[in-house]
Each structure stands twice: as structure tokens, then as C-alpha cells.
Design a protein around this motif. Structure first.
Motif, short mmCIF file in Angstrom:
data_model
loop_
_atom_site.label_atom_id
_atom_site.label_comp_id
_atom_site.label_asym_id
_atom_site.label_seq_id
_atom_site.Cartn_x
_atom_site.Cartn_y
_atom_site.Cartn_z
N LYS A 1 93.12 133.40 11.29
CA LYS A 1 93.64 134.58 10.59
C LYS A 1 93.24 135.84 11.34
O LYS A 1 92.08 136.04 11.68
CB LYS A 1 93.10 134.64 9.16
N GLU A 2 94.22 136.69 11.62
CA GLU A 2 93.96 137.91 12.37
C GLU A 2 94.23 139.14 11.50
O GLU A 2 94.85 139.05 10.44
CB GLU A 2 94.82 137.96 13.64
N ASN A 3 93.74 140.28 11.97
CA ASN A 3 93.97 141.55 11.27
C ASN A 3 94.90 142.45 12.07
O ASN A 3 94.77 143.68 12.03
CB ASN A 3 92.62 142.26 11.04
N ILE A 4 95.82 141.84 12.79
CA ILE A 4 96.72 142.60 13.65
C ILE A 4 98.10 142.67 13.02
O ILE A 4 98.64 141.66 12.55
CB ILE A 4 96.81 141.95 15.05
N ARG A 5 98.65 143.89 13.00
CA ARG A 5 100.00 144.06 12.46
C ARG A 5 101.01 143.57 13.50
O ARG A 5 100.84 143.78 14.69
CB ARG A 5 100.27 145.52 12.12
N TYR A 6 102.08 142.95 13.01
CA TYR A 6 103.17 142.48 13.87
C TYR A 6 102.62 141.60 15.00
O TYR A 6 102.86 141.82 16.19
CB TYR A 6 103.95 143.65 14.46
N ASN A 7 101.83 140.61 14.62
CA ASN A 7 101.11 139.82 15.61
C ASN A 7 102.03 138.86 16.37
O ASN A 7 102.81 138.13 15.78
CB ASN A 7 100.00 139.03 14.92
N THR A 8 101.91 138.88 17.69
CA THR A 8 102.59 137.90 18.56
C THR A 8 101.60 137.40 19.60
O THR A 8 101.97 137.09 20.73
CB THR A 8 103.80 138.56 19.26
N ILE A 9 100.33 137.34 19.21
CA ILE A 9 99.27 137.08 20.19
C ILE A 9 99.40 135.70 20.83
O ILE A 9 99.18 135.54 22.03
CB ILE A 9 97.88 137.27 19.52
N SER A 10 99.79 134.69 20.05
CA SER A 10 99.93 133.34 20.62
C SER A 10 101.03 133.31 21.67
O SER A 10 100.88 132.70 22.74
CB SER A 10 100.24 132.33 19.51
N ASP A 11 102.14 133.98 21.38
CA ASP A 11 103.24 134.05 22.36
C ASP A 11 102.79 134.79 23.62
O ASP A 11 103.16 134.42 24.75
CB ASP A 11 104.45 134.76 21.76
N ASN A 12 101.99 135.85 23.43
CA ASN A 12 101.50 136.62 24.57
C ASN A 12 100.57 135.79 25.44
O ASN A 12 100.62 135.86 26.68
CB ASN A 12 100.76 137.88 24.09
N ILE B 1 99.59 132.54 30.51
CA ILE B 1 99.29 131.23 31.11
C ILE B 1 100.43 130.77 32.01
O ILE B 1 100.22 130.23 33.09
CB ILE B 1 99.00 130.19 30.01
N SER B 2 101.65 131.02 31.57
CA SER B 2 102.82 130.59 32.35
C SER B 2 103.03 131.44 33.61
O SER B 2 103.43 130.94 34.66
CB SER B 2 104.08 130.64 31.48
N SER B 3 102.75 132.74 33.50
CA SER B 3 103.06 133.66 34.59
C SER B 3 101.88 133.96 35.51
O SER B 3 102.08 134.46 36.63
CB SER B 3 103.58 134.98 34.02
N ASN B 4 100.64 133.67 35.03
CA ASN B 4 99.42 134.03 35.79
C ASN B 4 99.30 135.53 36.01
O ASN B 4 98.65 135.99 36.95
CB ASN B 4 99.38 133.34 37.16
N LYS B 5 99.93 136.32 35.15
CA LYS B 5 99.89 137.78 35.28
C LYS B 5 99.21 138.40 34.06
O LYS B 5 99.39 137.94 32.93
CB LYS B 5 101.31 138.34 35.42
N ILE B 6 98.46 139.48 34.31
CA ILE B 6 97.78 140.20 33.23
C ILE B 6 98.82 140.87 32.33
O ILE B 6 99.83 141.43 32.80
CB ILE B 6 96.83 141.27 33.80
N LEU B 7 98.59 140.80 31.04
CA LEU B 7 99.48 141.44 30.08
C LEU B 7 98.70 142.52 29.33
O LEU B 7 97.59 142.29 28.85
CB LEU B 7 100.04 140.41 29.08
N GLU B 8 99.28 143.72 29.24
CA GLU B 8 98.67 144.83 28.52
C GLU B 8 99.60 145.27 27.39
O GLU B 8 100.80 145.44 27.61
CB GLU B 8 98.40 146.02 29.46
N ARG B 9 99.01 145.46 26.22
CA ARG B 9 99.82 145.88 25.06
C ARG B 9 98.99 146.79 24.17
O ARG B 9 97.76 146.65 24.08
CB ARG B 9 100.24 144.68 24.23
N GLU B 10 99.66 147.72 23.52
CA GLU B 10 99.01 148.52 22.48
C GLU B 10 99.30 147.85 21.15
O GLU B 10 100.46 147.58 20.82
CB GLU B 10 99.53 149.96 22.48
N ILE B 11 98.23 147.56 20.40
CA ILE B 11 98.40 146.91 19.11
C ILE B 11 97.73 147.74 18.03
O ILE B 11 96.86 148.59 18.30
CB ILE B 11 97.79 145.49 19.11
N GLN B 12 98.14 147.50 16.79
CA GLN B 12 97.54 148.20 15.65
C GLN B 12 97.02 147.17 14.66
O GLN B 12 97.69 146.18 14.35
CB GLN B 12 98.58 149.10 14.97
#
Length: 358
Positions: free
Chosen positions: A64-75, A80-91
Motif C-alpha cells: 500500500k502506497e501513499n502516492i496519488r495516481y500511482n503507476t510505480i510498478s509500471d515505471n 528494467i526493460s530499458s536500463n534507463k533512469i526514469l525521473e518523475r514528479e509525484i504527489q
């Protein structure tokens, strides 16, 4: 070569150092493996997730997370698939903002992504500052529009008076004196407007114009004086019904709101009747409502939204730049209020401005 016991001691020491790092770091971090299972977390991460030691080994889908509009698993899967760093602003659900970085954890031996490290850096203040900066930019745009718009009327009166005086016989002393008086009023009004706008820029509060308890009748009288030439020329009758005599607001913004609504009521008068304008204040729930009602040409249903657009003008041979109602809406919007238009063609219009009461 170190003995087996020495190797165990070294691994234990390294593990203790790692555990000590996790316990004391102020950075929220999660370590998630390639199967999306949580392997380790730092205590500050509990701000974003309701975590306990029992969650170690669980899938991120089940935590259980406290993140609004969570897509963390997809991120995570994307990194993992791309081997690239991902940056996002979350609330988070407590409306705080974080910069989330998901970094691929790459094993040295086979150079493959074996999971991710997720970090959170709080940026709530930065987001607030950016929003305030946007307000400052908007206020500056409104300020420039106000200067060009509000000074236009007294400047036009001044130029017209000069033209009339140039063509007037010298013996018409009384008429010349009247015109000179109009010129003086126009110059004083422009001087007053410029001083108000200058004072607003110099005030201590960077992000909003200073509010004060205003006598609405004084503002209305000021608008009458500014529009004196237009009122006389059109024969407009302006009445007021001030059931709420005082309101807390920015002086120059309230003057601009009433000025623009009354000015438009005169400009868009019906050719078949003398303009009649009613300025009214009343209290409605937790708002002070300032309404300006006229008996002018009215506004059709298809134009009710468009009239508040910048540079929009109702068709007709009427002088103006098309920013008056835009300015009104902007002043009201950034004060947390709203404006409602009630109108029918050839039956006049009523603009209702809702301002939050103290």
C-alpha cells in the motif's frame, strides 16, 4: 588469501555498514528486484509507503502506497526493460511533492539489470515557488494590460479636448475653461493610476497586491469621475444599491473591476433607450457579490464565454481593445472568486462578481 572466517567477518562488517546506512539516511529509498519484489527500504520511505519489516519480499503490487495516481510498478518495469533512469514528479496523498528517480541496478558480472533503486527527494517548496512565479508573470501581464487599458479613456478625453480648444474662438472663455478642467481631471486621473500601479509594485508582499478594507461607494465615485465624459455624452443614469458598504480587496483591482463593467455597460448601450446602470452589493453565503446591471444590447448565448477572452470584442462599431472583461476575470480568478454573466439580446446584461468574504 583470507580464510573462510575472515571472509564471513568482512561480509558481516559490510552488511553492518549497509544496515547502518539504511537506518540513518534521510533519503527515502526502496530496493526492488527484477521480479518487482521489495528487498530493502530506508525508514524515510515510510512517508510514501505504509511499510513494515513484514513487507520485505512482497510484490510492489501488494504494498500500500501513499502516492496519488500511482503507476510505480509500471515505471519500475519500464526501467528494467530499458536500463534507463526514469525521473518523475509525484504527489503524495498529503499533497506534498517529490522528485522520484528510478535507477536500474546493474550487476557487474553480466551487465544486466537485476532490479532498481528508487529515491524520493521532496520538492514541495519548489513546486510552490514555481506556481507563485507563474502568478507573478500573470500579474505582470495584467499590470501592462491595465496600464494600456485604464489610461486610454482619460488620454482620449485629453486629446479630444485639445482638438476642440484649437478650433474654438478666443472669446469663448467659459467653454475653454470647462475643457481645460476636463484636461486637468484627465491628467490627474492618469497620474493617480500610475501612482497606484507603482505603489503596488513596491509593496512588501511579492506575490499578491495588498488588500485593505475599502468603501465601495468611494470606488464607485472614483469610477464615475473617470468616466465622466462618457456618462455625460451617453446620458447614462448610474444608480447604486450598496447593501454591503465595505469589502476587503486590492484597491486598484476593485476599481479596475467596477470601471471595466460600467465602461462596457455604457459602450454597449442600446440605440433605442437611455443607458441605465445599477451597481449593487449584497452578501450571499460566504461571498460578497458585486453586480453591475445594464439595459444595453445584451449578449447572445454563443458569446457569453468568449467575452472574457483576451482581445475579444462583440461585433459593432464600438471603440475598445477587447481586454476589459479579460482583466476583470483575471482579477477575480486570482482572488479565488468567480464571475457570472446573465444576459439576453436587447434586454441587457448583469455581471455578478463573487468575492470571498472575510
Amino acid at each position: 588469501m583470507p580464510t573462510k572466517n575472515q571472509q564471513i567477518e568482512q561480509l558481516t562488517a559490510l552488511n553492518n555498514e549497509l544496515e547502518n546506512y539504511f537506518r540513518n539516511t534521510i533519503i527515502p529509498q526502496l530496493f526492488v528486484d527484477a521480479d518487482l519484489k521489495l528487498r530493502k527500504f530506508t525508514p524515510p520511505a515510510m512517508k510514501q509507503f505504509n511499510l513494515s519489516e513484514n513487507d520485505i519480499g512482497k510484490s510492489m503490487h501488494d504494498i500500500k502506497e501513499n502516492i496519488r495516481y500511482n503507476t510505480i510498478s509500471d515505471n519500475i518495469q519500464q526501467v528494467i526493460s530499458s536500463n534507463k533512469i526514469l525521473e518523475r514528479e509525484i504527489q503524495t496523498t498529503d499533497f506534498r511533492w517529490y522528485q522520484m528517480n528510478i535507477i536500474p541496478y546493474i550487476t557487474i558480472q553480466d551487465n544486466k539489470t537485476n532490479g532498481v533503486i528508487i529515491t524520493f527527494v521532496e520538492i514541495t517548496q519548489r513546486v510552490k515557488d514555481l506556481k507563485e512565479l507563474e502568478k507573478v508573470i500573470t500579474d505582470h501581464e495584467i499590470l501592462l494590460d491595465t496600464i494600456s487599458h485604464d489610461i486610454k479613456t482619460p488620454l482620449t478625453s485629453l486629446v479630444l479636448a485639445f482638438k476642440v480648444i484649437k478650433n474654438m474662438p478666443p472669446e469663448n472663455v467659459a467653454d475653454i475653461q470647462n475643457l481645460l478642467q476636463i484636461q486637468e481631471q484627465s491628467v490627474l486621473k492618469m497620474q493617480s493610476l500610475i501612482q497606484e500601479l507603482t505603489d503596488t509594485r513596491e509593496q512588501e508582499h511579492k506575490y499578491q497586491a495588498e488588500e485593505e478594507l475599502l468603501d465601495v461607494e468611494n470606488i464607485v465615485n472614483d469610477v464615475r469621475l473617470t468616466l465622466n465624459g462618457s456618462i455625460a455624452q451617453s446620458g447614462a443614469v448610474i444608480n447604486s444599491e450598496l447593501n454591503v458598504p465595505k469589502v476587503t480587496f486590492s484597491r486598484h483591482k476593485l476599481r479596475s473591476i467596477i470601471y471595466n463593467l460600467v465602461s462596457n455597460a455604457i459602450k454597449y448601450k442600446s440605440p433605442h433607450r437611455t443607458p441605465e446602470i445599477l451597481i449593487k452589493t449584497e452578501r450571499e453565503n460566504n461571498c460578497v457579490v458585486i453586480s453591475v446591471k445594464d439595459n444595453g444590447i445584451g449578449i447572445g448565448e454563443t458569446e457569453k464565454e468568449a467575452v472574457f477572452s483576451k482581445y475579444f470584442r462583440i461585433k459593432g462599431n464600438v471603440e475598445g481593445s477587447g481586454i476589459g472583461l479579460y482583466l476583470v476575470q483575471q482579477h477575480v480568478k486570482y482572488a479565488g472568486g468567480k464571475i457570472i454573466l446573465e444576459s439576453e439580446p436587447d434586454k441587457g446584461s448583469t455581471f455578478k462578481v463573487y468575492l470571498r468574504a472575510e
